[in-house]
Design an enzyme around this catalytic site. Structure first.
Site, PDB file in Angstrom:
ATOM      1  N   ARG A  80     -44.014 -27.198 -66.342  1.00  0.00           N
ATOM      2  CA  ARG A  80     -44.130 -26.675 -67.709  1.00  0.00           C
ATOM      3  C   ARG A  80     -42.769 -26.263 -68.260  1.00  0.00           C
ATOM      4  O   ARG A  80     -42.471 -26.467 -69.442  1.00  0.00           O
ATOM      5  CB  ARG A  80     -45.126 -25.514 -67.743  1.00  0.00           C
ATOM      6  CG  ARG A  80     -45.565 -25.144 -69.142  1.00  0.00           C
ATOM      7  CD  ARG A  80     -46.768 -24.242 -69.120  1.00  0.00           C
ATOM      8  NE  ARG A  80     -46.502 -22.942 -68.502  1.00  0.00           N
ATOM      9  CZ  ARG A  80     -47.398 -21.980 -68.357  1.00  0.00           C
ATOM     10  NH1 ARG A  80     -48.627 -22.166 -68.796  1.00  0.00           N
ATOM     11  NH2 ARG A  80     -47.091 -20.835 -67.781  1.00  0.00           N
ATOM     12  N   LYS A 183     -43.647 -23.231 -73.827  1.00  0.00           N
ATOM     13  CA  LYS A 183     -43.612 -21.781 -73.582  1.00  0.00           C
ATOM     14  C   LYS A 183     -42.245 -21.250 -74.020  1.00  0.00           C
ATOM     15  O   LYS A 183     -41.349 -20.969 -73.208  1.00  0.00           O
ATOM     16  CB  LYS A 183     -43.889 -21.463 -72.107  1.00  0.00           C
ATOM     17  CG  LYS A 183     -44.282 -20.004 -71.877  1.00  0.00           C
ATOM     18  CD  LYS A 183     -44.846 -19.803 -70.479  1.00  0.00           C
ATOM     19  CE  LYS A 183     -45.183 -18.347 -70.203  1.00  0.00           C
ATOM     20  NZ  LYS A 183     -46.301 -17.838 -71.029  1.00  0.00           N
ATOM     21  N   GLU A 219     -55.497 -20.251 -79.890  1.00  0.00           N
ATOM     22  CA  GLU A 219     -55.149 -19.340 -78.796  1.00  0.00           C
ATOM     23  C   GLU A 219     -55.781 -17.970 -78.999  1.00  0.00           C
ATOM     24  O   GLU A 219     -56.098 -17.571 -80.129  1.00  0.00           O
ATOM     25  CB  GLU A 219     -53.627 -19.166 -78.713  1.00  0.00           C
ATOM     26  CG  GLU A 219     -52.900 -20.377 -78.166  1.00  0.00           C
ATOM     27  CD  GLU A 219     -52.717 -20.298 -76.658  1.00  0.00           C
ATOM     28  OE1 GLU A 219     -53.738 -20.172 -75.956  1.00  0.00           O
ATOM     29  OE2 GLU A 219     -51.569 -20.374 -76.197  1.00  0.00           O
TER      30      GLU A 219
END
Length: 338
Positions: A80, A183, A219
């Site tokens: 990620r 992220k 989210e």
């Protein structure tokens, strides 16, 4: 282990003995540096400060009843971080460097890994940012990669109990073709104002809808959303949602338990059909949702009338925690012993 009152740990910064750093300059990464300082010297013109060239990860290590320390799915965090690096054009951290620094910083701070009975863990924060000095809008030529750790308790002070969340329609955390799947700090900065307002109004988090049409669940604060109904685990599919490693693990566990799993768009109206709902991520693992309130319309979706966690959420939580702590076998090879 350190003489710490583990039961009083919250989810906040706690200085430990050491952190590790590496620097990218002239096209190559430096050797690993160990430091006992929790500050970094950064040029005031660093691109990470001005243009948001910054990404981070959240990971945990757990001490089992056998005393061994286990890291959960570190390879997924590495993948990620690599995806985030590519998304905002930062230098990639090589996998061998990531692994070396990760296990070194855990070993150096092993005495801060809480004992099993505390339900606490060692939180691990890798961070990568552009540290080269420049004022033009372009990728940096220099980068800093650091990893620090700290013991943490529950993310929500309520612990593993249902929390209430608020649907917000006047804010977006990420655009469909933006950085929502990465992220990076900018997504979290975009959620701060509405998130703090939700806290001030008595809610644990803000539940965001898709930025384009405001028709679908996105989210849930800094975490992925999931719902349970008809023996099925349902979680949103969206181009603006961060792929949660915890959610990925829960999908697998749900299937192991005999549930179906669906990743698809979830219309807001479908919220009234779920038997259980929750938010999931590294920090909280699962945050069961007791009630969702639409801030605009006042409509309420209630999932827990007695304050108890739903049976499926409870089982998923217990199963994942048991694997992380080494209480149960690890059939999917998720944990690595330090």
């Amino acid at each position: 282990m350190k003489n710490i009152d583990w039961s009083k740990l919250g989810f906040g910064y706690y200085k430990t003995d050491y952190n590790v750093r590496a620097y990218f300059k002239d096209g190559k990464w430096s050797d690993v540096e160990v430091s006992d300082k929790d500050t970094l010297e950064v040029n005031m013109a660093a691109s990470g400060l001005h243009y948001g060239q910054q990404a981070f990860e959240g990971m945990k290590a757990f001490r089992g009843k056998d005393g061994q320390v286990r890291v959960f799915r570190w390879e997924e965090n590495f993948k990620r971080l690599t995806n985030s690096s590519e998304g905002i054009m930062m230098a990639k951290v090589p996998e061998d460097l990531f692994k070396k620094m990760l296990f070194k910083v855990i070993e150096l701070n092993k005495d801060y890994v809480p004992p099993r009975e505390t339900e606490a863990a060692l939180y691990i924060r890798p961070v990568l940012f552009g540290s080269g000095a420049q004022v033009g809008v372009k990728p940096s030529s220099e980068y800093t990669f650091a990893i620090f750790v700290m013991p943490v308790g529950p993310y929500f002070k309520e612990g593993f109990k249902p929390v209430n969340v608020q649907i917000v329609r006047d804010a977006d955390r990420a655009a469909p073709l933006g950085t929502g799947t990465l992220k990076v700090g900018g997504n979290y900065a975009a959620s701060l104002k509405s998130g703090e307002r939700a806290h001030d109004e008595g809610y644990a988090a803000a539940l965001y809808l898709d930025a384009k049409e405001k028709k679908y669940v996105d989210e849930c604060g800094p975490a992925n959303f999931f719902g349970i109904k008809d023996n099925t685990y349902v979680t949103p599919k969206s181009s603006s949602i961060l792929p949660s490693i915890t959610n990925k693990s829960l999908i697998q566990l749900a299937e192991d338990m005999g549930l179906k799993a669906e990743r698809r768009p979830i219309p807001v109206e479908e919220l009234e059909t779920f038997e259980e709902c929750g938010a999931c991520g590294t920090a909280a693992v699962i945050s069961p949702i007791g009630k969702i309130v639409d801030r605009q319309s006042g409509k309420e979706y209630v999932y827990s009338k007695d304050g108890n966690v739903g049976p499926t959420s409870q089982k998923l939580y217990d199963e994942l925690r048991a694997i992380q702590y080494g209480d149960k076998p690890d059939p999917h090879g998720w944990v690595t012993i330090v």
